[in-house]
Enzyme design. Sequence first.
Site, PDB file in Angstrom:
ATOM      1  N   ASP A 200       0.832  -1.197   0.000  1.00  0.00           N
ATOM      2  CA  ASP A 200       0.000   0.000   0.000  1.00  0.00           C
ATOM      3  C   ASP A 200       0.872   1.254   0.000  1.00  0.00           C
ATOM      4  O   ASP A 200       2.058   1.200   0.291  1.00  0.00           O
ATOM      5  CB  ASP A 200      -0.841   0.041   1.284  1.00  0.00           C
ATOM      6  CG  ASP A 200      -2.207  -0.600   1.096  1.00  0.00           C
ATOM      7  OD1 ASP A 200      -2.519  -0.992  -0.024  1.00  0.00           O
ATOM      8  OD2 ASP A 200      -2.938  -0.684   2.095  1.00  0.00           O
ATOM      9  N   LYS A 222      -3.385   3.181  -3.205  1.00  0.00           N
ATOM     10  CA  LYS A 222      -4.492   4.024  -3.657  1.00  0.00           C
ATOM     11  C   LYS A 222      -4.393   5.374  -2.970  1.00  0.00           C
ATOM     12  O   LYS A 222      -3.883   5.471  -1.853  1.00  0.00           O
ATOM     13  CB  LYS A 222      -5.839   3.407  -3.254  1.00  0.00           C
ATOM     14  CG  LYS A 222      -6.075   2.004  -3.743  1.00  0.00           C
ATOM     15  CD  LYS A 222      -7.301   1.436  -3.032  1.00  0.00           C
ATOM     16  CE  LYS A 222      -7.467  -0.029  -3.338  1.00  0.00           C
ATOM     17  NZ  LYS A 222      -8.447  -0.678  -2.479  1.00  0.00           N
ATOM     18  N   MET A 329     -10.114   9.344   5.896  1.00  0.00           N
ATOM     19  CA  MET A 329     -10.398   9.750   4.503  1.00  0.00           C
ATOM     20  C   MET A 329     -11.389  10.918   4.510  1.00  0.00           C
ATOM     21  O   MET A 329     -12.327  10.952   3.713  1.00  0.00           O
ATOM     22  CB  MET A 329     -10.961   8.568   3.707  1.00  0.00           C
ATOM     23  CG  MET A 329      -9.989   7.422   3.596  1.00  0.00           C
ATOM     24  SD  MET A 329     -10.702   5.979   2.812  1.00  0.00           S
ATOM     25  CE  MET A 329     -11.560   5.220   4.186  1.00  0.00           C
TER      26      MET A 329
HETATM   27  C1  LIG Z   1      -8.073   3.500   3.280  1.00  0.00           C
HETATM   28  S1  LIG Z   1      -7.937   4.103   4.904  1.00  0.00           S
HETATM   29  C2  LIG Z   1      -7.065   2.790   5.635  1.00  0.00           C
HETATM   30  C3  LIG Z   1      -7.095   2.780   7.129  1.00  0.00           C
HETATM   31  C4  LIG Z   1      -6.226   1.709   7.715  1.00  0.00           C
HETATM   32  N1  LIG Z   1      -6.732   0.391   7.400  1.00  0.00           N
HETATM   33  C5  LIG Z   1      -6.048   1.851   9.205  1.00  0.00           C
HETATM   34  O1  LIG Z   1      -6.499   0.971   9.994  1.00  0.00           O
HETATM   35  O2  LIG Z   1      -5.419   2.824   9.618  1.00  0.00           O
HETATM   36  C6  LIG Z   1      -6.716   5.344   4.678  1.00  0.00           C
HETATM   37  C7  LIG Z   1      -6.893   6.495   5.656  1.00  0.00           C
HETATM   38  O3  LIG Z   1      -6.277   6.195   6.889  1.00  0.00           O
HETATM   39  C8  LIG Z   1      -5.790   7.384   7.480  1.00  0.00           C
HETATM   40  N2  LIG Z   1      -4.348   7.249   7.689  1.00  0.00           N
HETATM   41  C9  LIG Z   1      -3.630   6.129   7.545  1.00  0.00           C
HETATM   42  N3  LIG Z   1      -2.355   6.338   7.916  1.00  0.00           N
HETATM   43  C10 LIG Z   1      -2.258   7.621   8.294  1.00  0.00           C
HETATM   44  C11 LIG Z   1      -1.213   8.424   8.779  1.00  0.00           C
HETATM   45  N4  LIG Z   1       0.018   7.943   8.972  1.00  0.00           N
HETATM   46  N5  LIG Z   1      -1.475   9.712   9.076  1.00  0.00           N
HETATM   47  C12 LIG Z   1      -2.709  10.205   8.921  1.00  0.00           C
HETATM   48  N6  LIG Z   1      -3.731   9.483   8.454  1.00  0.00           N
HETATM   49  C13 LIG Z   1      -3.532   8.212   8.155  1.00  0.00           C
HETATM   50  C14 LIG Z   1      -6.141   8.502   6.524  1.00  0.00           C
HETATM   51  O4  LIG Z   1      -7.407   9.012   6.898  1.00  0.00           O
HETATM   52  C15 LIG Z   1      -6.220   7.770   5.228  1.00  0.00           C
HETATM   53  O5  LIG Z   1      -6.974   8.486   4.262  1.00  0.00           O
END
Ligand SMILES: C[S@@+](CC[C@H](N)C(=O)[O-])C[C@H]1O[C@@H](n2cnc3c(N)ncnc32)[C@H](O)[C@@H]1O
Length: 419
Positions: A200, A222, A329
Amino acid sequence: MANVDIYPASLRLLGRSVLVVGGGETAAGRAKGLLDAGARVTVVAPALSDALAALHDGGLLAWEQRSYTSSDVDGMWFVHAATGIPDVDDAVAADAEAARIWSVNASDASSSSAWMPAVASVDDVKIAVNAGGDSRRAQALRNAVATALESGSLPLRRRKVSASPSQGSVALVGGGPGDAGLITVRGRRLLAEADVVVADRLGPRSLLSGLDADVRIIEVGKTPGHHPVPQEEINAILVREAQAGNRVVRLKGGDPYILGRGGEEAIHCRENGVDVEVVPGVTSAVSVPAAAGIPLTHRGLAKAFTLISGHEDLDQVPAGSDHTVVILMGIGTLNQSVKTLSAAGRGADCPVAIIENGYAPNQRVTIGTLGTIAAQAAAVRVANPAVVVVGDVVRVSPLAPPELATANYGTQPKTLTHP
Ligand SMILES: C[S@@+](CC[C@H](N)C(=O)[O-])C[C@H]1O[C@@H](n2cnc3c(N)ncnc32)[C@H](O)[C@@H]1O
């Protein structure tokens, strides 16, 4: 003990007769190890410990309920003397020596023709350590190597191509929010064993550069609204690579089952007969707020939280600012979310934090209220990836401005940056 040269070798005992003299705990440990190696174990002892009795009752070993006699070593490939009585153990070792049978004397290493190393198994790797006759030193070294293997910091990946390639497997590994230290030990180990990594955009990407040069990395990252590799194609890649015999790690950001489509990937693998293991990860929903010093629940401020994606119905979540709302997101829909949450009963003064790039060097935290946050976000051009936190818990952050902060929570943590 004198420093004696030894010749390390591995015994293949499958189906071979082995004698264990003694019925106590040491004998039980030896018998278990021998049975694991497939040996046909005979125990000679007047009485058995519970552990040995359980093995005997289970039909796993033969028991001669009596004292040792010299002829017991006849026909054996290997002998363990473990009665705890030095004279008996010495006699067993002497009989074995006379019959040219390798033996281990648990009472006296110096009269043993063979020594027991400190042993650990990790996957199909066996570690055996001899340390100059110092068993505690050997155990400490064994533990250190085993821990390093378990945690994926040693090269555990198979190099030899099997003559009859078996089907591979898929592990959906939650990589956490991005910092290499926030993946689980299990996830790190599976990554070290992987032949193919399907990666990812978010997650601990720095670990990818530490993989062997011949590990194939397939990028399927993505961004919101932009899916260069559609989910169906990701599912197909996982199955295809596993069916080709590879150990596949699907390295995902956060937790695979939190807004990460991990459930779909696991189901697709299983439907196609591919073994799949799901390794939970530290979700960004909880950890990224923590990077800004924000607990999602806090005594006196919030007892519960709702995790939601920016695309969902925010007016359905509880309206009080003592119920924390975490939005993933949520940047593209921020203006609409702010309006919805204010109208649903939170009011314009409800605190809001936006944490971008949690745990990365460019982490940035923007704090305001439902009344101000949209303008603040626009002014500093807040962008994904970001986590939005709405509720009174934002007041706990050391980064909260004085008019919002509940108390002085000390100096700012090192990882935090102001906008
Ligand atoms: C498709 S979702 C996946 C979430 C993931 N499965 C989780 O448990 O964290 C992606 C979203 O996770 C958040 N995200 C993931 N990593 C992040 C980070 N290091 N800093 C800020 N937001 C993050 C953001 O909102 C991003 O748009």
